[in-house]
Design a protein around this motif. Structure first.
Motif, PDB file in Angstrom:
ATOM      1  N   PRO A 350      -2.764  -2.480   3.317  1.00 29.73           N
ATOM      2  CA  PRO A 350      -1.974  -1.250   3.396  1.00 29.73           C
ATOM      3  C   PRO A 350      -1.291  -0.955   2.054  1.00 29.73           C
ATOM      4  O   PRO A 350      -0.826  -1.870   1.363  1.00 29.73           O
ATOM      5  CB  PRO A 350      -0.923  -1.556   4.475  1.00 29.73           C
ATOM      6  N   SER A 351      -1.222   0.324   1.695  1.00 31.36           N
ATOM      7  CA  SER A 351      -0.430   0.706   0.528  1.00 31.36           C
ATOM      8  C   SER A 351       1.046   0.543   0.876  1.00 31.36           C
ATOM      9  O   SER A 351       1.450   0.715   2.027  1.00 31.36           O
ATOM     10  CB  SER A 351      -0.737   2.141   0.104  1.00 31.36           C
ATOM     11  N   TYR A 352       1.866   0.228  -0.104  1.00 32.51           N
ATOM     12  CA  TYR A 352       3.276  -0.057   0.163  1.00 32.51           C
ATOM     13  C   TYR A 352       4.090   1.204   0.483  1.00 32.51           C
ATOM     14  O   TYR A 352       5.214   1.098   0.957  1.00 32.51           O
ATOM     15  CB  TYR A 352       3.892  -0.800  -1.022  1.00 32.51           C
ATOM     16  N   ASP A 353       3.508   2.389   0.240  1.00 39.33           N
ATOM     17  CA  ASP A 353       4.194   3.620   0.633  1.00 39.33           C
ATOM     18  C   ASP A 353       3.856   4.034   2.059  1.00 39.33           C
ATOM     19  O   ASP A 353       4.336   5.061   2.551  1.00 39.33           O
ATOM     20  CB  ASP A 353       3.871   4.761  -0.338  1.00 39.33           C
ATOM     21  N   GLY A 354       3.023   3.255   2.744  1.00 42.36           N
ATOM     22  CA  GLY A 354       2.710   3.500   4.147  1.00 42.36           C
ATOM     23  C   GLY A 354       1.672   4.574   4.405  1.00 42.36           C
ATOM     24  O   GLY A 354       1.423   4.922   5.562  1.00 42.36           O
ATOM     25  N   LYS A 355       1.017   5.099   3.350  1.00 43.45           N
ATOM     26  CA  LYS A 355       0.084   6.215   3.530  1.00 43.45           C
ATOM     27  C   LYS A 355      -1.329   5.772   3.895  1.00 43.45           C
ATOM     28  O   LYS A 355      -2.013   6.453   4.667  1.00 43.45           O
ATOM     29  CB  LYS A 355       0.020   7.057   2.251  1.00 43.45           C
ATOM     30  N   TYR A 356      -1.784   4.661   3.335  1.00 43.72           N
ATOM     31  CA  TYR A 356      -3.199   4.337   3.416  1.00 43.72           C
ATOM     32  C   TYR A 356      -3.427   2.862   3.775  1.00 43.72           C
ATOM     33  O   TYR A 356      -2.530   2.022   3.639  1.00 43.72           O
ATOM     34  CB  TYR A 356      -3.892   4.597   2.070  1.00 43.72           C
ATOM     35  N   ILE A 357      -4.676   2.591   4.179  1.00 46.13           N
ATOM     36  CA  ILE A 357      -5.197   1.233   4.204  1.00 46.13           C
ATOM     37  C   ILE A 357      -6.489   1.234   3.400  1.00 46.13           C
ATOM     38  O   ILE A 357      -7.410   2.011   3.677  1.00 46.13           O
ATOM     39  CB  ILE A 357      -5.459   0.724   5.632  1.00 46.13           C
ATOM     40  N   LEU A 358      -6.529   0.404   2.401  1.00 48.06           N
ATOM     41  CA  LEU A 358      -7.733   0.226   1.582  1.00 48.06           C
ATOM     42  C   LEU A 358      -8.529  -0.926   2.191  1.00 48.06           C
ATOM     43  O   LEU A 358      -7.964  -1.961   2.520  1.00 48.06           O
ATOM     44  CB  LEU A 358      -7.319  -0.099   0.149  1.00 48.06           C
ATOM     45  N   PHE A 359      -9.838  -0.713   2.383  1.00 49.25           N
ATOM     46  CA  PHE A 359     -10.651  -1.787   2.944  1.00 49.25           C
ATOM     47  C   PHE A 359     -12.049  -1.753   2.346  1.00 49.25           C
ATOM     48  O   PHE A 359     -12.428  -0.801   1.652  1.00 49.25           O
ATOM     49  CB  PHE A 359     -10.707  -1.691   4.479  1.00 49.25           C
ATOM     50  N   THR A 360     -12.802  -2.815   2.620  1.00 48.57           N
ATOM     51  CA  THR A 360     -14.178  -2.914   2.155  1.00 48.57           C
ATOM     52  C   THR A 360     -15.109  -2.768   3.341  1.00 48.57           C
ATOM     53  O   THR A 360     -14.860  -3.332   4.411  1.00 48.57           O
ATOM     54  CB  THR A 360     -14.426  -4.266   1.462  1.00 48.57           C
ATOM     55  N   LEU A 361     -16.182  -2.002   3.160  1.00 46.28           N
ATOM     56  CA  LEU A 361     -17.171  -1.803   4.206  1.00 46.28           C
ATOM     57  C   LEU A 361     -18.503  -2.380   3.739  1.00 46.28           C
ATOM     58  O   LEU A 361     -18.907  -2.180   2.584  1.00 46.28           O
ATOM     59  CB  LEU A 361     -17.323  -0.313   4.525  1.00 46.28           C
ATOM     60  N   MET A 362     -19.164  -3.094   4.646  1.00 41.77           N
ATOM     61  CA  MET A 362     -20.421  -3.762   4.310  1.00 41.77           C
ATOM     62  C   MET A 362     -21.329  -3.756   5.536  1.00 41.77           C
ATOM     63  O   MET A 362     -20.935  -3.294   6.611  1.00 41.77           O
ATOM     64  CB  MET A 362     -20.131  -5.190   3.839  1.00 41.77           C
ATOM     65  N   ASP A 363     -22.543  -4.281   5.401  1.00 36.60           N
ATOM     66  CA  ASP A 363     -23.502  -4.226   6.506  1.00 36.60           C
ATOM     67  C   ASP A 363     -23.134  -5.167   7.648  1.00 36.60           C
ATOM     68  O   ASP A 363     -23.316  -4.841   8.819  1.00 36.60           O
ATOM     69  CB  ASP A 363     -24.909  -4.552   6.003  1.00 36.60           C
TER      70      ASP A 363
END
Length: 489
Positions: A350-363
């Motif tokens: 999660p971003s520390y400003d609460g806006k997003y979650i960054l993640f990795t997508l794979m097969d």
């Protein structure tokens, strides 16, 4: 030949070589293309606090570079590569915060100067607000590893410092480190090997937890601090690995089982819940929301491993958490269904400003460093929409990532260089969630550094101060096997 004659010849050649790259650029032929520099810093956005963007130019006998700021200031360097003075560089970048730096590059080839088209670098208005990075550096391997450890790097300079290395304790492997929201006054990492343990350092006091708890069925791995510092989330994993028989794939990592829990370092209590420890599902990689009231984690339907390893696919879930009582909510929500896309999600941050979650997508699976197809995605927590970050992804493995404290910079690993080694890249994030072109972590002599290095970087994170860690005494403590017992609440 006499000795003094030899020395005169060596000194003479050295002076000639120095003189050969300290000449005036005259009658330079214009080349209608941009220079092929390494690393590729053309068009990137940087923080004013970053170390100089030193670079080299292939097949050049000498490089002459002039950097001019749109808000004033100028640098001029000449040599085998562009090697900027750190103090002069920072004076220029700070003067041009919110502006641009224009690079004019000339190269001496076969006695003739050539001038390439200018390129620009933007200096962001967003401050870095971090002292540096922490990361694990390790030679690529499987069961056996040579020298490796946890390291920290001052982002304003090229200085790197070891936090702890495995040379201190034979057979030791160090991994899974985390600071509390980039503040290393609360720091944790896990040690594998004969003297395994989980290390907690809080406000200068250090203790070593017993590596595994029989009630957990494994060790405490993949830590993430609660913003208050009162808790730390972990998963416990029965991890196995197997090897592929095809050229483009090497290794696969999967879990026979895994559960998620929260640990209270003050009471040494492990807080479990049946919703996070289900027999038919693998819960993994927990992270807290910035306000501390939500626990995000990955979950996957258990498969018959290793036969059905390609069916190991994770979704992103959440459950509420009450920090006042240490209790979980009564239901679990799936907030990103990667399985419905035929994909698997890993490494939510999660971003520390609460806006997003960054993640990795794979097969499939969750060890994204071994998956060439792994890419970065961004989930907007306000709209629920997710998108592939095409502006920062490559055709090689892009994975492990973390945010800086103001949520305008990320660091991540990528194998885009040669497909074999994971290196660190940084990118800027604007107010609308758009990412700038990533740039390779600057080094004093980048070509030499990255071509001669046999190490991969992984699990990077920002730190607002240098990690204060007594490695010598820590090594003695690891060898002593004195451990603190944990208890399940």
């Amino acid at each position: 030949m006499k000795k003094n004659t030899i020395w005169c010849w060596v000194i003479g050649v050295g002076c000639w070589l120095m003189a050969a790259c300290t000449t005036n650029v005259e009658n330079a032929a214009k080349v209608d293309k941009q220079p092929e520099i390494y690393p590729d810093y053309i068009g990137v956005t940087i923080p004013a606090e970053i170390a100089p963007l030193n670079f080299s130019l292939a097949d050049a006998d000498c490089v002459d570079v002039v950097v001019k700021g749109s808000k004033g200031g100028e640098l001029h360097v000449q040599g085998d590569e562009a090697d900027f003075d750190i103090a002069d560089w920072h004076q220029l970048t700070k003067q041009n915060k919110g502006g641009q730096l224009t690079f004019t590059v000339c190269a001496l080839q076969n006695g003739q100067w050539q001038q390439y088209n200018d390129f620009t670098v933007s200096v962001s208005t967003y401050a870095l607000e971090e002292w540096g990075l922490t990361y694990r550096r390790i030679a690529p391997g499987y069961e056996v590893f040579s020298k490796m450890g946890l390291y920290q790097r001052n982002l304003a300079t090229f200085d790197e410092y070891p936090i702890i290395e495995n040379t201190q304790v034979p057979g030791m492997c160090v991994n899974c480190h985390a600071a509390r929201q980039t503040d290393p006054s609360k720091f944790v990492f896990h040690v594998r090997g004969d003297h395994g343990a989980t290390m907690f350092q809080m406000d200068g006091k250090r203790e070593w937890l017993k590596a595994s708890n029989e009630q957990l069925g494994g060790s405490m791995v993949y830590p993430y601090w609660h913003p208050s510092g009162k808790y730390c989330a972990f998963s416990t994993n029965q991890t196995r690995q197997g090897f592929h028989m095809v050229a483009h794939e090497r290794i696969e990592v999967f879990d026979l089982s895994s559960d998620v829990f929260v640990y209270n370092p003050t009471t040494h209590e492990i807080i479990k819940d049946s919703l996070l420890s289900t027999p038919d599902w693998s819960e993994n990689s927990p992270v807290f929301s910035p306000d501390g009231h939500t626990l995000y984690y990955m979950t996957c339907k258990q498969q018959d491993y290793p036969m059905h390893y390609k069916d190991e696919k994770y979704n992103l879930c959440r459950i509420s958490f009450a920090p006042e009582t240490g209790k979980y909510g009564e239901k679990v929500d799936t907030i990103f269904n990667a399985v419905a896309m035929g994909k698997s999600l890993t490494w939510p941050r999660p971003s520390y400003d609460g806006k997003y979650i960054l993640f990795t997508l794979m097969d499939y699976g969750y060890f994204s460093i071994w998956h060439q197809e792994s890419n970065q995605w961004l989930l907007d927590l306000q709209t629920g929409e997710a998108r592939e970050l095409k502006e920062i992804n490559s055709d090689k493995a892009d994975s492990y990532h973390n945010w800086n404290i103001n949520s305008h910079w990320i660091v991540f690993t990528s194998r885009r260089g040669d497909g074999l080694y994971s290196h660190l890249y940084l990118a800027c994030v604007d107010a609308k969630g758009h990412f700038s072109k990533p740039f390779l972590l600057p080094q004093r002599h980048p070509k030499e550094y990255y071509e001669e290095s046999i190490f991969s970087f992984n699990v990077p994170d920002f730190t607002k101060t240098k990690v204060d860690f007594d490695a010598y005494n820590a090594g003695c403590e690891i060898s002593s096997d004195q451990r603190v017992e944990t208890k399940v609440k």
